[in-house]
Design a protein around this motif. Structure first.
Motif, PDB file in Angstrom:
ATOM      1  N   GLU A   1       0.371   7.394  -7.954  1.00 22.53           N
ATOM      2  CA  GLU A   1      -0.750   8.185  -8.441  1.00 22.53           C
ATOM      3  C   GLU A   1      -0.446   9.676  -8.408  1.00 22.53           C
ATOM      4  OE1 GLU A   1      -4.498   7.101  -6.868  1.00 22.53           O
ATOM      5  OE2 GLU A   1      -4.187   4.944  -7.190  1.00 22.53           O
TER       6      GLU A   1
ATOM      7  N   SER B   1      -9.899  -3.365   2.417  1.00 23.24           N
ATOM      8  CA  SER B   1      -9.437  -2.859   3.707  1.00 23.24           C
ATOM      9  C   SER B   1     -10.411  -3.199   4.836  1.00 23.24           C
ATOM     10  CB  SER B   1      -9.250  -1.343   3.636  1.00 23.24           C
ATOM     11  OG  SER B   1      -8.351  -0.992   2.610  1.00 23.24           O
TER      12      SER B   1
ATOM     13  N   LEU C   1      -9.585   4.038 -12.159  1.00 23.74           N
ATOM     14  CA  LEU C   1      -8.807   4.213 -10.934  1.00 23.74           C
ATOM     15  C   LEU C   1      -9.698   4.656  -9.784  1.00 23.74           C
ATOM     16  CD1 LEU C   1      -5.481   5.896 -12.147  1.00 23.74           C
ATOM     17  CD2 LEU C   1      -5.972   3.477 -11.771  1.00 23.74           C
ATOM     18  N   ALA C   2     -10.682   5.495 -10.086  1.00 25.05           N
ATOM     19  CA  ALA C   2     -11.618   5.935  -9.044  1.00 25.05           C
ATOM     20  C   ALA C   2     -12.472   4.767  -8.554  1.00 25.05           C
ATOM     21  CB  ALA C   2     -12.509   7.045  -9.589  1.00 25.05           C
TER      22      ALA C   2
ATOM     23  N   GLU D   1     -11.602   1.631  -8.644  1.00 27.14           N
ATOM     24  CA  GLU D   1     -10.696   0.757  -7.877  1.00 27.14           C
ATOM     25  C   GLU D   1     -10.567   1.240  -6.443  1.00 27.14           C
ATOM     26  OE1 GLU D   1      -7.095  -0.342  -5.853  1.00 27.14           O
ATOM     27  OE2 GLU D   1      -7.357   1.630  -6.798  1.00 27.14           O
ATOM     28  N   ALA D   2     -10.440   2.552  -6.271  1.00 28.58           N
ATOM     29  CA  ALA D   2     -10.249   3.097  -4.922  1.00 28.58           C
ATOM     30  C   ALA D   2     -11.517   3.005  -4.091  1.00 28.58           C
ATOM     31  CB  ALA D   2      -9.782   4.548  -5.018  1.00 28.58           C
ATOM     32  N   THR D   3     -12.664   3.348  -4.693  1.00 33.36           N
ATOM     33  CA  THR D   3     -13.903   3.413  -3.922  1.00 33.36           C
ATOM     34  C   THR D   3     -14.564   2.052  -3.728  1.00 33.36           C
ATOM     35  OG1 THR D   3     -15.110   3.926  -5.962  1.00 33.36           O
ATOM     36  CG2 THR D   3     -14.400   5.775  -4.608  1.00 33.36           C
TER      37      THR D   3
ATOM     38  N   ILE E   1       0.838  -1.203   0.000  1.00 30.77           N
ATOM     39  CA  ILE E   1       0.000   0.000   0.000  1.00 30.77           C
ATOM     40  C   ILE E   1       0.875   1.256   0.000  1.00 30.77           C
ATOM     41  CG2 ILE E   1      -1.602   1.365   1.400  1.00 30.77           C
ATOM     42  CD1 ILE E   1      -2.871  -1.237   2.301  1.00 30.77           C
TER      43      ILE E   1
ATOM     44  N   ILE F   1       0.877   4.376  -3.290  1.00 28.74           N
ATOM     45  CA  ILE F   1       0.279   5.710  -3.183  1.00 28.74           C
ATOM     46  C   ILE F   1       1.042   6.750  -4.003  1.00 28.74           C
ATOM     47  CG2 ILE F   1      -0.191   7.606  -1.581  1.00 28.74           C
ATOM     48  CD1 ILE F   1      -0.814   5.463   0.546  1.00 28.74           C
TER      49      ILE F   1
ATOM     50  N   ILE G   1      -7.265  -1.463 -12.259  1.00 36.11           N
ATOM     51  CA  ILE G   1      -5.987  -0.841 -12.613  1.00 36.11           C
ATOM     52  C   ILE G   1      -5.539  -1.300 -13.998  1.00 36.11           C
ATOM     53  CG2 ILE G   1      -3.528  -0.775 -12.023  1.00 36.11           C
ATOM     54  CD1 ILE G   1      -4.443  -0.932  -9.066  1.00 36.11           C
TER      55      ILE G   1
ATOM     56  N   PHE H   1     -10.657  -1.194  -3.083  1.00 37.22           N
ATOM     57  CA  PHE H   1      -9.748  -0.928  -1.973  1.00 37.22           C
ATOM     58  C   PHE H   1     -10.483  -0.865  -0.637  1.00 37.22           C
ATOM     59  CE2 PHE H   1      -7.363   2.006   0.791  1.00 37.22           C
ATOM     60  CZ  PHE H   1      -6.205   1.276   0.920  1.00 37.22           C
TER      61      PHE H   1
ATOM     62  N   SER I   1      -9.280  -5.271  -7.520  1.00 37.32           N
ATOM     63  CA  SER I   1      -8.473  -4.053  -7.549  1.00 37.32           C
ATOM     64  C   SER I   1      -7.525  -4.077  -8.744  1.00 37.32           C
ATOM     65  CB  SER I   1      -7.684  -3.923  -6.245  1.00 37.32           C
ATOM     66  OG  SER I   1      -6.853  -2.790  -6.273  1.00 37.32           O
TER      67      SER I   1
END
Length: 434
Positions: free
Chosen positions: A73, A107, A95-96, A98-100, A66, A70, A143, A103, A139
């Motif tokens: 990006e 987590s 990518l958005a 993947e994060a929302t 992780i 970071i 990407i 990830f 994820s």
């Protein structure tokens, strides 16, 4: 110094460091979930100890992965601001997501898994790690959809001086991205399989927890063999897609200079890009290159202007080594299963497997070199050149300073990762409950 070269070097170093951690995370999450599920299904405490032992190694790798991801990006908005301005409408969407989506799912349920021992039912606890494994691999999907668009841009129009998305479904179902996803994820599973094989081999050589590590060894060998075969199988179809969408890359991968029908593949070949030929072409297999590429006629590099060709030698050597490692992994994992019943006496094979732990990592890095260097001089193939994508506001001295800082920081993280993985891998599992 050249700002484009410096920015490329910085991104290459940060991406390569990040991808040291990613493959093991992809595969080990699945294997830990499988081990815990075996415990729930059978009640065998060895599988519970396996889930905890390999789970600790997974967590170490996950946490450091992780941190290294970071900073990548941030570079899109700093070193590659022109790229972000031109294609951000398309590249930012996956990518958005993947994060929302992936990830946060990953987590959240990783927290449940870490702190949920003896607090929730065994079935729910096993389910939580399966969700972590699913989210980890999803994820990677988003990407690689973003990266796949860079390799084969689809579903866009040029409007207002930038690329704008008009077909989200075309971007998501891009054949290049889907094949790249499976090829990359399966290579991560190979990394995890050989990691378990190598660590198990270490303990079997020392006659430590023999029953425990024989079970782990068999799981790792089976997983590695299946994954290695799938990587080769998917890689074959991925080569078809590369030949269709990136003719310069497929030509560089095999150092093919002249357009050829029923193109052979030479087992012994030495490129000579300066003179647009090969110094050595020996042991040719008729028609094999055309078969692998899925095209009867393969365009040679001379069909394209020199400024549109990728670096041939690096692409060619990386591809050949990657393929060679791939066949080696199939052989080694197959031998591990064949010799399983007498594996404790097969000390030579155990030593080979122990020292083979780094090889799938190297193969994965070689694959990314083929993918990214082979795409040059385009940052988005056929649409945006790398030289036009770099930020106009960044000075070379700024990139040099951050490059040095990133290299020192990532080197420290790499040392920490190797130290911690080695320490806890050598320590072995928790003692059996009496």
């Amino acid at each position: 110094m050249d700002i484009v070269l410096l920015s490329r070097l910085q991104f290459a170093i940060t991406a390569a460091f990040h991808f040291i951690f990613v493959p093991l995370t992809l595969g080990l999450s699945v294997l830990v979930a499988y081990m815990e599920s075996k415990y729930v299904a059978t009640g065998d405490k060895d599988y519970l100890r396996m889930a905890k032992f390999w789970g600790v190694l997974f967590l170490i790798n996950f946490a450091l992965g992780i941190v290294t991801g970071i900073t990548m990006e941030f570079q899109f908005g700093m070193n590659w601001a022109e790229y972000s301005r031109y294609v951000g409408d398309i590249f930012g969407s996956p990518l958005a997501i993947e994060a929302t989506l992936a990830f946060f799912l990953e987590s959240t349920f990783l927290g449940v898994w870490i702190f949920g021992w003896n607090r929730i039912s065994p079935k729910l606890h096993a389910f939580s790690i399966w969700l972590v494994a699913l989210a980890t691999n999803i994820s990677a999907l988003w990407i690689l959809i973003a990266n796949g668009w860079m390799q084969n841009p689809v579903g866009y129009v040029i409007r207002n001086g930038r690329a704008e998305m008009v077909d989200f479904w075309a971007v998501v179902t891009n054949p290049y991205a889907i094949l790249k996803f499976f090829h990359t994820v399966m290579s991560g599973w190979v990394v995890a399989g050989f990691f378990i094989l190598g660590v198990s081999a270490y303990h079997l050589l020392r006659k430590n927890e023999t029953e425990f590590f024989k079970k782990s060894f068999k799981i790792g060998a089976t997983f590695a063999l299946i994954s290695s075969i799938l990587v080769a199988f998917i890689g074959h179809f991925h080569a078809h897609e590369v030949a269709h969408t990136q003719p310069t890359k497929i030509a560089a991968m095999e150092s093919l200079w002249e357009t050829t029908k029923d193109a052979p593949m030479y087992l012994l070949l030495i490129p000579d890009p300066k003179n647009e030929k090969n110094l050595v072409e020996a042991i040719g297999i008729p028609g094999l290159l055309s078969f692998l590429a899925g095209k009867k006629e393969i365009k040679g590099l001379k069909e394209f202007p020199p400024q549109d060709r990728p670096p041939v030698t690096l692409t060619f050597v990386s591809f050949r080594l990657m393929v060679g490692f791939g066949f080696l992994f199939i052989l080694l994992s197959f031998l591990a299963l064949v010799k399983f019943k007498e594996i404790e006496q097969s000390t030579t094979l155990l030593r080979i497997l122990l020292w083979s732990i780094p090889l799938p990592y190297i193969a994965a890095q070689l694959g990314w070199i083929v993918a990214e260097v082979g795409r040059q001089p385009w940052i988005v193939y056929g649409l945006l050149r790398t030289s036009d994508a770099v930020s106009k506001a960044v000075e070379p001295i700024q990139v040099i300073a951050s490059l040095i800082g990133f290299t020192i920081f990532y080197s420290a993280l790499g040392i920490i990762d190797i130290y911690l993985l080695s320490k806890y891998a050598k320590k072995g599992p928790e003692p059996k409950e009496v």
